[in-house]
Design an enzyme around this catalytic site. Sequence first.
Site, short mmCIF file in Angstrom:
data_model
loop_
_atom_site.label_atom_id
_atom_site.label_comp_id
_atom_site.label_asym_id
_atom_site.label_seq_id
_atom_site.Cartn_x
_atom_site.Cartn_y
_atom_site.Cartn_z
N ARG A 1 46.86 33.02 38.48
CA ARG A 1 46.65 34.05 37.55
C ARG A 1 47.73 35.21 37.46
NH1 ARG A 1 43.00 38.92 37.97
NH2 ARG A 1 42.73 39.86 35.70
N HIS B 1 46.59 43.78 31.57
CA HIS B 1 46.38 44.54 33.01
C HIS B 1 46.92 45.70 33.15
CE1 HIS B 1 45.27 42.76 37.41
NE2 HIS B 1 45.69 44.18 37.47
N GLU C 1 39.39 44.26 34.03
CA GLU C 1 38.69 45.63 34.53
C GLU C 1 38.99 46.78 33.57
OE1 GLU C 1 40.34 46.92 38.50
OE2 GLU C 1 39.68 44.52 39.41
N ASN D 1 36.09 40.30 39.73
CA ASN D 1 36.96 40.73 40.88
C ASN D 1 36.02 41.49 41.72
OD1 ASN D 1 39.01 39.87 38.97
ND2 ASN D 1 40.18 42.16 38.56
N TYR E 1 36.00 43.31 45.69
CA TYR E 1 36.66 43.81 46.90
C TYR E 1 35.34 44.41 47.83
CZ TYR E 1 41.09 43.21 44.43
OH TYR E 1 41.81 42.64 43.96
N GLU F 1 39.81 37.81 41.36
CA GLU F 1 40.23 38.51 42.44
C GLU F 1 39.61 38.76 43.47
OE1 GLU F 1 42.12 42.36 41.36
OE2 GLU F 1 43.05 41.46 39.53
C1 GBH Z 1 42.06 45.59 41.47
O1 GBH Z 1 41.46 46.48 40.99
C2 GBH Z 1 43.35 45.44 40.32
O2 GBH Z 1 42.94 44.36 39.28
C3 GBH Z 1 44.66 45.10 40.87
O3 GBH Z 1 45.46 45.26 40.26
C4 GBH Z 1 44.71 45.77 42.21
O4 GBH Z 1 45.88 45.73 42.92
C5 GBH Z 1 43.71 45.33 43.25
O5 GBH Z 1 42.55 45.36 42.65
C6 GBH Z 1 43.59 46.01 44.49
O6 GBH Z 1 43.43 47.36 44.38
O7 GBH Z 1 36.84 53.82 47.10
O8 GBH Z 1 34.78 52.39 48.02
O9 GBH Z 1 34.57 53.43 46.00
C7 GBH Z 1 40.47 47.07 42.27
C8 GBH Z 1 39.08 47.67 41.59
C9 GBH Z 1 37.85 49.83 41.73
C10 GBH Z 1 38.20 48.26 43.70
C11 GBH Z 1 37.50 50.75 42.77
C12 GBH Z 1 37.56 49.47 44.72
C13 GBH Z 1 36.74 51.58 44.57
C14 GBH Z 1 35.87 51.48 46.05
N1 GBH Z 1 38.50 48.67 42.42
N2 GBH Z 1 37.03 50.21 43.92
S1 GBH Z 1 35.26 52.81 46.97
#
Ligand code: GBH
Length: 462
Positions: A83, A127, A172, A297, A299, A356
Amino acid sequence: PMAQAQQKDFSFPKGFLWGAATAAHQIEGSPLADGAGPSIWTRFAHTPGMTANGDTGDVACDHYRRWKDDVRLMRELGLQAYRFSVSWSRILPEGTGRVNQAGIDFYSRLVDELLANDIEPLLTLYHWDLPAALDDRGGWLNRDCADWFAEYGSVLYRALDGRVKKWVTLNEPWVVTDGGYLHGALAPGHRNRYEAPIASHNLMRAHGAAVQAYRAIGQHEIGLVVNIEPKYAASGSVDDAAAVKRAHAYMNEQYLHPALLGRYPPELGEIFGDAWPQFPPEDFELIVQPLDFIGINYYTRSVTEARRSYPLDAGPVKQPLGTYTETGWEVFPQGLTDLLLWFKQTYGDIPVYITENGAAFFDPPVADTDAAGDRRVRDPLRTDYLRQHLSAIHDAIAAGVDVRGYMAWSLMDNLEWSLGYGKRFGIVHVNYGTQERTIKDSGRWYSRVIASQGGALAEPLP
Ligand code: GBH
């Protein structure tokens, strides 16, 4: 035999697609090569004080010149899918109008090389790197952005559809708006409560227009990628429960609701107050287009409490017993299972890809220590993170969620936007001095997972 019998069967459905992800600005470098126009990220990163150490995407992973080697690396890892995103201002230097054939040629060669190596391309149109020329015309605040985006998409559909069979409109939209228009930590760096809902709404209109254009030109699949963070209450209080509903509406439903249900959740009006506009009802007919899949995505989760005025003071409540990555995000794999179940229950049986998932950790230096004299990066925390999240996906599939594939973030260490090069998410290490790539232990482990269709998840970690 007892232990054997209790061992979980980690095989994934036949056809489950295993891959890794990147984005143009984060890896390519050479942003102005071969006739490309500047993007808002070229401009933002060159504005003093906007990124850690003043890091820019001028060189990044030099993928613009090393793309062929990078495809060889994907092949070595055994990836079935890759991707990536296209830089809009390489294709249309002013964002609309004049097409730059050299920009199309770059991605066309990349796609051919992927296909020659049996790697399926998943192409993201946007992106975060809006052509600077369009920002000068108001960017996502200008309602014309829907036409601009459909025009750009159409150029690529005509050039690549058929070779590319999985398309993504936006990556996103929440981050584009929250980072770019509300908190200003990301390009174009605005901090404006009145702008944020307008930017979000226009992003969704642009998404709808690009899908509509695809149906007229393309023959394959198109979807939307959203970042989802399930919200949990910090306490059992009624106030915290209400705060969770608002946080969930703001981050998760603000995009999936209009795209899939054709309306916004009512909490957004409460959150934005007088900054929440009356949107023309016909806009929702454009926004709600049938989609072939949703990309998620994932995390982390967040634990929410009413005391914080979400979203303007949005940090989640720290968990004293929690595990955190180098970006300060809690490791919480169960959240991925929970959100997939919520997704199915709320939006039905639309196919899902995890587009992701990954983590930044400090890696030890590259060492020539294994018996074969191979260079290694020992990153057990990243391997464990990936393993736990794949296991969480496996649980969701077992519960009936239609998850079709998984893209690790990221193929290689890269430019973490305004956080610079210090945060490494790769399953491949990049030495930014020499541009040498080294597959990390997590990458080697992921190769075995792919080759065993998930089976290797049951092995004890080395
Ligand atoms: C993605 O966004 C992106 O698509 C990518 O480009 C980037 O490199 C990758 O993630 C890594 O960052 O601070 O605990 O409140 C990530 C989206 C949104 C994930 C905000 C973390 C905050 C968590 N992010 N979120 S917190």
